[in-house]
Scaffold this active site. Structure first.
Site, PDB file in Angstrom:
ATOM      1  CG  ASP A 477      -1.776   1.186   1.374  1.00  0.00           C
ATOM      2  OD1 ASP A 477      -2.313   1.617   0.349  1.00  0.00           O
ATOM      3  OD2 ASP A 477      -1.912   1.710   2.484  1.00  0.00           O
ATOM      4  CE  LYS A 478      -0.152   7.377  -2.292  1.00  0.00           C
ATOM      5  NZ  LYS A 478      -0.108   8.345  -1.172  1.00  0.00           N
ATOM      6  NE  ARG A 671       1.277  14.857  -2.939  1.00  0.00           N
ATOM      7  CZ  ARG A 671       0.481  13.819  -2.681  1.00  0.00           C
ATOM      8  NH1 ARG A 671       1.014  12.642  -2.488  1.00  0.00           N
ATOM      9  NH2 ARG A 671      -0.803  13.948  -2.583  1.00  0.00           N
ATOM     10  CG  ASP A 864      -4.020  -1.593   2.875  1.00  0.00           C
ATOM     11  OD1 ASP A 864      -4.221  -1.363   1.671  1.00  0.00           O
ATOM     12  OD2 ASP A 864      -3.558  -0.755   3.659  1.00  0.00           O
TER      13      ASP A 864
END
Length: 1121
Positions: A477-478, A671, A864
């Site tokens: 997962d991030k 970002r 998750d």
């Protein structure tokens, strides 16, 4: 929408409240404009679009009957038709299709209607009282290994087949089964406790029978109901921090604007709060109790897994009777579209205020349950491989038994002899192997949990530590796993000047100067700035003022006041929160925000108020968000927009530096967002507003028309103000961990629910993507031809990193599943974005099925859990998103970086040790069976036991168990070397430690040593049979002790002590077992030299072979020592 028969909305007479009949020109859009002015344009747009979509999905007749129709009602007013009859109409419509699970739910439905839907019960248990033993026994005896032991144990109850003590056959099997049953029972009991806690949690339901208008707050009476008793149609009152018990339509909130925030981290893994909007028609009521007399119904489409989609309508047939004067005089029925923005999914948490919701889905039909898969019983690959070897050994045993009987000419009761030989040779498949392996797994689990370098690590599935040594795919997962989900503004670039993290105080100084200039005209230096600006050459402070003010206004952030007086910023994007926090840190603070107004505090302490005229939210398609604001003081109207550089570059002026700087920031893992603005005159805004309104009420192509108007009037020739760089803080040591794992031969996939742009940035900053590696983005695929083209491209560029969105991924899996997974598993890295929990689990299963390799999944949120349970090894991180993933996982850690030691050290050791232990225990059983076979062959093929009673009982236990078990502490390299050379791990994934080759090598060793010991014992034996037993058994025990010392790579204190203690115990036992040992002979020199010769013949050749191999073809690990 245009195909709806519009006349069905009408009534032939006035209702009792005096509402006029509807004209045939009625449409939901018009009514919505009249009834819900407070509903934002974007919500209305999406809502009506859902009705439009639904219109295309069903034929006209079904639409009339199910969604908007009125024909079940008799002509006439409400006085002539009882409320129960009207409600019955909804129930009839529910029966329109047997298989259609869509529903039209009236307010206050009868119990009979409620019972059609599943109960709201949480159930994660695997067993019940009736299924527990049958399922557990099936899970155990479906393995040939255990079934064989069971049959051998049962055979001892037949007198003709009885050999030795029954306990030696039954006790080990009973021990293994008791441990397994006890563990499964305990785990399921814990699941039951968690289920009961969730099901018994109390919620307040609005009581339709007894509300009091004289109550102090004029509110309804409520009744506390356990979560399991809630049903479809209940009105539930939620307070702050309450878990949402079922899928609800949000009717009212305590906030006057009709909005509330929810936390969805257990559903989609994102920690930022989400904004939800109450149904405007209900939010306008003066009191909550008005809901109890409201004649309304909600249409909800059939339950699906997608948490980002909802299709429904809210219809008010008649307003509440006790608040006629409070309701605007509008036509009825009033139909309002419902979208996902009006829904609270179960398992989310109300973050602030209170809310009232109407239950539409319960239990297994909720989105949370539909996205959760039930855990399967996981079995390690090592156990499966040993099960295969057991089948080979069984075949060998049977062949040997038949061969001995055949050589004897099948005389007498030969079939009984075959079975007796089978039982005599049953030690070839030693039941002690299961006991040794299970004890070994317990030792490995304890070593992992007691490792001070990976504190608070918990082993929840103690049967899988060896799997950690064979991982070839890591699915991560991030949010919260690779990142901390803590955003921080790191850089501001304005074309000619760039401000880094260490120079933000200069921004604050320039901003203070700018605001000082506007409030203190006497200040000389700032006046100079104004004069320069008036000549068209703005100084730095005014440029900083423009960009910081724009960033402080162009967002969707709402400040929320906490109970302790502190302020928390909430938005759907953590990037926006980081930017707003940054503007506050440099002096321009967001103090309040609602849907129509923004208030800022300047560095001088004064307040600036802005009116929000239009808001264009961020979407994955547009990749930008915009806002039109009016300065309350000056009346100046400004259009502000920020977004991704790929789309903003075409909209802004003078952008020659933009592309290069965006690339520089992206390389740093930041970002980027481009900030731009355009000042509007009153006339140009009015013209835009008129055109935009006309586009927004179109029934066909409305979204495209609205976008076209925005592009025509607003999105061109914007002034480029600056470029922001926001960093998503990574977890500690993520970069080095991923590099080590990649060097260990592990392919890494990142599966996240986040946007493509965000995921790409994190892939770069974590070094998941190598420097200058090509990133291939695949998004918005619609056709099979597009999918085929992408796959062909990837086939020819396997060194790239694939970034794919959830919809495209699903299309690939639906159309070209095998081709896609074939190519994707060859890529060095894959990033899948906008993945649902189910998609994550499907990808894990698909990789397992296609590659037959071991897959490890790691995550930290409730979203998750399905992925973790679908993996061969699931690792859960205890983090900000709670413990749900940790509790469902096989291993629980507190940091992603702990994976390095968990896999490369503990996993590698566990697998190597168990493989060596398993083969040695098989060797221990084989060697005594070979001796039995030689003995029987020489003594006329009689099925008589060579060693009986205590000798057989002691052989696999007190005489050899401790030294053999010391193999679980063996290690070939030090911990530092294992982590320094991750390539050592890659060697293990090939499965060469335990393979058919190594198995047959041990088979040959056992055959040689067993035959050598038995033949030499017969050659050197004295005149008595007792002497053969003493010589051969003593030689056998000494041979096994020497073999342990030869086989172990690094001698340790436990092994040395075990060897000495076992040898002493054996010598002592010879005194107490006179029926097997003649003490006079055992203490003689003849006995000593004969045993020494036999042991030398059996062990020395193997030592010589091992020595030569270590010089000619040394192991990879020995080269490092």
């Amino acid at each position: 929408m245009s195909e709806f028969p519009l006349h069905t909305f009408g009534r032939s007479r006035k209702s009792r409240a005096g509402y006029a009949a509807l004209s045939n020109e009625y449409s939901p859009i018009d009514n919505e404009e009249g009834a819900s002015d407070s509903m934002p344009m974007n919500v209305r747009a999406a809502a009506v679009a859902t009705v439009n979509r639904k219109g295309k999905r069903r034929d006209v007749l079904e639409e009339e009957a199910t969604l908007l129709g009125d024909e079940h009602r008799e002509e006439g007013g409400y006085d002539e038709q009882p409320e129960s009859s009207r409600r019955l109409a909804s129930l009839k419509r529910h029966k329109s299709s047997v298989n259609d699970k869509s529903r039209t739910i009236p307010f206050r439905p009868p119990d009979k209607f409620r019972k059609r839907f599943p109960p709201n019960i949480v159930r994660n248990q695997k067993y019940n009282a009736f299924t527990f033993l049958p399922i557990v026994f099936y899970e155990q005896f479906k393995f040939f290994f255990n079934l064989y032991f069971l049959l051998v144990a049962l055979s001892q109850f037949i007198p003709a087949l009885k050999i030795g003590f029954i306990a030696t056959y039954i006790a080990p099997l009973a021990f293994v089964l008791c441990v397994t049953i006890g563990k499964e029972a305990y785990d399921d009991y814990q699941r039951n406790l968690r289920d009961r806690e969730a099901n018994s949690q109390k919620y307040l339901v609005l009581e339709p029978t007894s509300y009091s208008a004289s109550a102090p707050d004029g509110g309804p009476h409520t009744r506390a109901v356990p979560s399991s008793s809630l049903s479809v149609g209940d009105l539930v009152l939620l307070e702050k921090n309450d878990r949402v018990p079922a899928d609800l339509v949000l009717l009212r909130t305590s906030d006057a604007s009709g909005t509330c925030f929810i936390r969805t981290d257990q559903l989609d893994g994102e920690t930022d709060w989400k904004l939800r909007v109450a149904v405007p028609g209900c939010q306008k009521f003066s009191r909550d109790s008005d809901l109890l007399t409201l004649d309304a119904e909600i249409y909800a489409d059939a339950p699906i897994k997608d948490i980002h989609t909802f299709i429904g309508t809210f219809t008010i047939n008649f307003p509440p009777t006790n608040s006629v004067n409070d309701v605007p005089m509008v036509q009825v029925p009033t139909v309002e579209p419902l979208t996902v923005e009006n829904i609270l999914w179960s398992n989310t948490v109300l973050a602030a205020g209170s809310a009232i919701g109407f239950i539409i889905y319960t239990g297994p039909e909720t989105r949370a349950v539909m996205n959760t898969s039930h855990p399967e019983t996981k079995v390690g690959l090592l156990d499966i491989e040993i099960n295969r070897l057991a089948k080979i050994l069984c075949a060998v045993t049977f062949a040997l038994s038949v061969l001995l009987v055949a050589l004897n000419g099948f005389r007498g009761q030969w079939y009984v002899y075959i079975f007796r030989f089978l039982i005599l040779f049953s030690s070839i498949i030693p039941i002690s192997l299961r006991v040794n392996l299970d004890m070994g797994k317990t030792v490995y689990a304890q070593q992992i949990m007691k490792d001070s370098e990976i504190p608070l690590t918990i082993v929840r599935t103690s049967t899988l530590p060896e799997e950690l040594g064979r991982i070839e795919y890591l699915l991560s997962d991030k949010t919260g796993t690779l990142t901390q989900n803590e955003m921080e503004m790191k850089k501001l670039h304005m074309g000619t000047v760039s401000y880094g993290n260490d120079s933000m105080d200069e921004v604050a100084h320039q901003l203070a100067m700018a605001f000082g200039a506007s409030t203190e005209p006497g200040n000389g230096s700032t006046v100079t700035g104004i004069q320069l600006a008036s000549r068209g050459r703005r100084d730095m402070s005014s440029r900083v003022h423009d960009v910081v003010l724009s960033l402080a206004l162009c967002h969707n952030v709402t400040p929320v006041l906490n109970d302790d007086g502190t302020v928390t910023y909430q938005a759907s994007s953590p990037d926006e929160v980081a930017i707003v926090k940054w503007t506050g840190s440099v002096g321009l603070t967001l103090t309040s925000r609602d849907r129509t107004r923004i208030e800022l505090q300047t560095p001088t302490g004064s307040r600036m108020n802005f009116e929000v005229l239009e808001l264009f939210p961020f979407t994955s398609e547009s990749k930008r968000m915009g806002i039109v604001v009016r300065d309350s003081q000056t009346g100046e109207i400004t259009f502000l927009q920020k977004g991704a550089d790929v789309v903003m570059a075409k909209i802004v002026q003078r952008n020659d530096w933009l592309e290069e700087e965006c690339a520089n920031m992206a390389r740093e893992g930041l970002r980027t967002l481009v900030m731009a603005r355009r000042k509007l005159s009153q006339s140009s805004y009015e013209e835009f507003k008129q055109q935009y309104h006309q586009a927004s009420v179109r029934l066909e192509g409305r979204n495209e028309a609205m976008a076209e108007v925005v592009a025509q009037y607003l999105e061109h020739d914007l002034d480029l103000l600056g470029l922001t760089g926001v960093e998503d803080k990574l977890q500690d040591d993520v970069k080095s961990t991923l590099e080590l794992l990649r060097n260990a031969g592990i392919k890494i996939w990142m599966l996240t629910g986040d946007k493509i742009e965000t995921a790409t940035c994190i892939a770069i900053s974590t070094k998941l993507v190598a420097r200058n590696q090509y990133i291939h983005q695949v998004a918005k695929l619609k056709t099979s031809d597009q999918v085929r083209d992408e796959l062909e491209f990837l086939q020819n560029k396997l060194d790239c990193c694939l970034v794919i969105d959830g919809d495209s991924l699903q299309l690939c899996l639906n159309m070209f599943k095998n081709e896609f997974i074939e190519i994707a598993t060859k890529l060095s890295a894959v990033v899948a974005c906008r993945c649902s929990p189910t998609q994550k689990a499907d990808v894990a299963r698909l990789i397992r099925r296609h590659t037959r390799k071991r897959v490890c999944c790691i995550g930290d949120g409730g979203n998750d859990v399905s992925m973790i349970q679908a993996a061969d090894v699931g690792v859960g991180i205890v983090g900000k998103e709670g413990k749900q993933a940790s509790l469902a996982a096989d291993f629980s850690v507190t940091q992603f970086s702990y994976l390095t030691k968990l896999l490369l050290w503990h996993g590698r050791n566990s697998y190597r040790r168990s493989a060596k232990l398993a083969q040695f225990v098989i060797h221990r059983g084989l060697i005594i069976s070979v001796m039995q076979a030689v003995f029987s062959a020489i003594f006329y093929f009689a099925p008589i036991a060579l060693y009986q009673g205590w000798l057989m009982a002691g052989y696999a236990t007190v005489y050899t168990m401790a030294p053999v078990f010391s193999l679980v502490l063996d290690r070939d390299v030090s911990e530092d070397l294992a982590l320094l050379y991750p390539e050592l791990y890659k060697e293990l994934t090939k499965g060469r430690v335990l393979s058919y080759k190594t198995f047959f090598i041990w088979l040959m060793i056992s055959l040689y040593q067993g035959a050598a010991i038995m033949i030499m014992s017969l050659v050197l034996f004295e005149n008595e049979f007792l002497n053969i037993v003493a010589i051969s058994f003593t030689a056998l025990i000494l041979n096994e002790l020497i073999m342990v010392a030869l086989e172990i790579t690094t001698w340790h204190i436990y092994m040395v002590v075990a060897e000495i203690v076992t040898l002493c115990f054996y010598m002592l036992s010879m005194i107490f077992l006179p029926e097997y040992f003649d003490l006079t002979f055992a203490l003689s020199t003849r006995f000593a030299w004969k045993v020494a010769v036999i042991v030398a013949i059996s062990a020395i050749p193997l030592y010589i072979i091992k020595f030569i191999r270590s010089r000619v073809a040394p192991a990879a690990s020995s080269k490092l020592l």
